[in-house]
Design a protein around this motif. Structure first.
Motif, PDB file in Angstrom:
ATOM      1  N   UNK A   1      -9.038   9.379   1.231  1.00  0.00           N
ATOM      2  CA  UNK A   1      -8.415   8.178   0.697  1.00  0.00           C
ATOM      3  C   UNK A   1      -7.215   7.879   1.603  1.00  0.00           C
ATOM      4  N   UNK A   2      -7.164   6.706   2.206  1.00  0.00           N
ATOM      5  CA  UNK A   2      -6.097   6.418   3.160  1.00  0.00           C
ATOM      6  C   UNK A   2      -4.723   6.373   2.503  1.00  0.00           C
ATOM      7  N   UNK A   3      -3.759   6.965   3.163  1.00  0.00           N
ATOM      8  CA  UNK A   3      -2.386   6.985   2.674  1.00  0.00           C
ATOM      9  C   UNK A   3      -1.685   5.654   2.925  1.00  0.00           C
ATOM     10  N   UNK A   4      -1.969   5.041   4.047  1.00  0.00           N
ATOM     11  CA  UNK A   4      -1.290   3.804   4.409  1.00  0.00           C
ATOM     12  C   UNK A   4      -1.749   2.655   3.515  1.00  0.00           C
ATOM     13  N   UNK A   5      -0.794   1.859   3.091  1.00  0.00           N
ATOM     14  CA  UNK A   5      -1.108   0.689   2.272  1.00  0.00           C
ATOM     15  C   UNK A   5      -1.785  -0.369   3.127  1.00  0.00           C
ATOM     16  N   UNK A   6      -2.724  -1.083   2.518  1.00  0.00           N
ATOM     17  CA  UNK A   6      -3.363  -2.200   3.222  1.00  0.00           C
ATOM     18  C   UNK A   6      -2.473  -3.436   3.088  1.00  0.00           C
ATOM     19  N   UNK A   7      -2.903  -4.544   3.663  1.00  0.00           N
ATOM     20  CA  UNK A   7      -2.083  -5.756   3.661  1.00  0.00           C
ATOM     21  C   UNK A   7      -1.850  -6.303   2.257  1.00  0.00           C
ATOM     22  N   UNK A   8      -2.730  -6.017   1.307  1.00  0.00           N
ATOM     23  CA  UNK A   8      -2.550  -6.507  -0.058  1.00  0.00           C
ATOM     24  C   UNK A   8      -1.559  -5.663  -0.856  1.00  0.00           C
ATOM     25  N   UNK A   9      -1.411  -4.383  -0.497  1.00  0.00           N
ATOM     26  CA  UNK A   9      -0.576  -3.472  -1.282  1.00  0.00           C
ATOM     27  C   UNK A   9       0.633  -2.938  -0.520  1.00  0.00           C
ATOM     28  N   UNK A  10       0.943  -3.515   0.618  1.00  0.00           N
ATOM     29  CA  UNK A  10       2.080  -3.055   1.404  1.00  0.00           C
ATOM     30  C   UNK A  10       3.346  -3.727   0.879  1.00  0.00           C
ATOM     31  N   UNK A  11       4.092  -3.024   0.039  1.00  0.00           N
ATOM     32  CA  UNK A  11       5.255  -3.613  -0.606  1.00  0.00           C
ATOM     33  C   UNK A  11       6.546  -3.233   0.104  1.00  0.00           C
ATOM     34  N   UNK A  12       6.774  -1.950   0.298  1.00  0.00           N
ATOM     35  CA  UNK A  12       8.053  -1.568   0.890  1.00  0.00           C
ATOM     36  C   UNK A  12       7.918  -0.483   1.960  1.00  0.00           C
ATOM     37  N   UNK A  13       7.389   0.641   1.623  1.00  0.00           N
ATOM     38  CA  UNK A  13       7.406   1.765   2.567  1.00  0.00           C
ATOM     39  C   UNK A  13       6.083   1.988   3.294  1.00  0.00           C
ATOM     40  N   UNK A  14       5.099   1.128   3.080  1.00  0.00           N
ATOM     41  CA  UNK A  14       3.818   1.257   3.762  1.00  0.00           C
ATOM     42  C   UNK A  14       2.890   2.302   3.173  1.00  0.00           C
ATOM     43  N   UNK A  15       3.310   2.930   2.079  1.00  0.00           N
ATOM     44  CA  UNK A  15       2.504   3.961   1.420  1.00  0.00           C
ATOM     45  C   UNK A  15       1.862   3.354   0.177  1.00  0.00           C
ATOM     46  N   UNK A  16       0.574   3.622  -0.020  1.00  0.00           N
ATOM     47  CA  UNK A  16      -0.140   3.065  -1.183  1.00  0.00           C
ATOM     48  C   UNK A  16       0.286   3.772  -2.470  1.00  0.00           C
ATOM     49  N   UNK A  17       0.435   3.033  -3.545  1.00  0.00           N
ATOM     50  CA  UNK A  17       0.828   3.571  -4.848  1.00  0.00           C
ATOM     51  C   UNK A  17      -0.434   3.802  -5.691  1.00  0.00           C
ATOM     52  N   UNK A  18      -1.297   4.675  -5.208  1.00  0.00           N
ATOM     53  CA  UNK A  18      -2.591   4.933  -5.856  1.00  0.00           C
ATOM     54  C   UNK A  18      -2.388   5.802  -7.096  1.00  0.00           C
ATOM     55  N   UNK A  19      -2.999   5.394  -8.218  1.00  0.00           N
ATOM     56  CA  UNK A  19      -2.870   6.155  -9.455  1.00  0.00           C
ATOM     57  C   UNK A  19      -4.119   6.951  -9.792  1.00  0.00           C
ATOM     58  N   UNK A  20      -5.273   6.332  -9.690  1.00  0.00           N
ATOM     59  CA  UNK A  20      -6.502   6.994 -10.120  1.00  0.00           C
ATOM     60  C   UNK A  20      -7.681   6.324  -9.427  1.00  0.00           C
TER      61      UNK A  20
END
Length: 164
Positions: free
Chosen positions: A89-108
């Motif tokens: 599962x990629x750690x880097x946020x994609x263009x839709x979920x890149x809010x601040x630090x570039x890390x995805x906030x994946x929950x489940x």
């Protein structure tokens, strides 16, 4: 409620008389295999057999949530688990979920059959980075080699019942 307690007491007494108290205690204890240590987990995917993310389709567990290294673990022999480094599962946020630090906030994440290849794919619920983002879901299609390919525009965002 009394019937349930009485029925349970009857079954326990019968089993204890049949097996002996020590055998009953052993029989009722769950078998637990330690897969990962020190991981903050929000969710999991597990398969008893036939996992496309394990080389030989072994039993698999995938612990998910707020981690920089999220890979499935496959049971290579009874009680022995090994991470599969092909599926990730990629750690880097994609263009839709890149809010601040570039890390995805994946929950489940859960499995879903998103296309017609007969392989389970993965849909992940993403948080909104403490209210600063939208939290668009991720869709990752399982490839024949067990790797995952992210689909950026997939249409599952409209199903807000999947929100975390």
């Amino acid at each position: 409620m009394k019937f349930t307690v009485r029925a349970l007491a009857t079954v326990t007494a019968f089993a204890g008389a049949t097996l002996g108290q020590e055998d009953l205690h052993e029989l009722l204890q769950p078998k637990v295999d330690l897969v990962e240590v020190g991981k903050l987990v929000h969710g999991s995917i597990s398969m008893d057999k036939g996992s496309p993310w394990c080389a030989k389709g072994q039993r698999m567990v995938w612990l998910i949530g707020h981690d920089s290294d999220e890979h499935p673990s496959c049971e290579v022999s009874p009680g022995v688990w090994k991470e599969n480094r092909v599926a990730e599962l990629p750690l880097r946020a994609d263009s839709k979920n890149n809010v601040d630090d570039g890390i995805i906030d994946r929950h489940d994440c859960k499995t879903i059959y998103a296309n017609d290849d007969n392989l389970p794919d993965v849909v992940c619920m993403v948080g909104a980075n403490k209210g600063r983002g939208v939290g668009y879901h991720e869709l990752l299609l399982t490839q024949p080699d067990g790797s995952l390919q992210k689909v950026l525009n997939h249409g599952l965002h409209k199903y807000n019942t999947m929100r975390t």
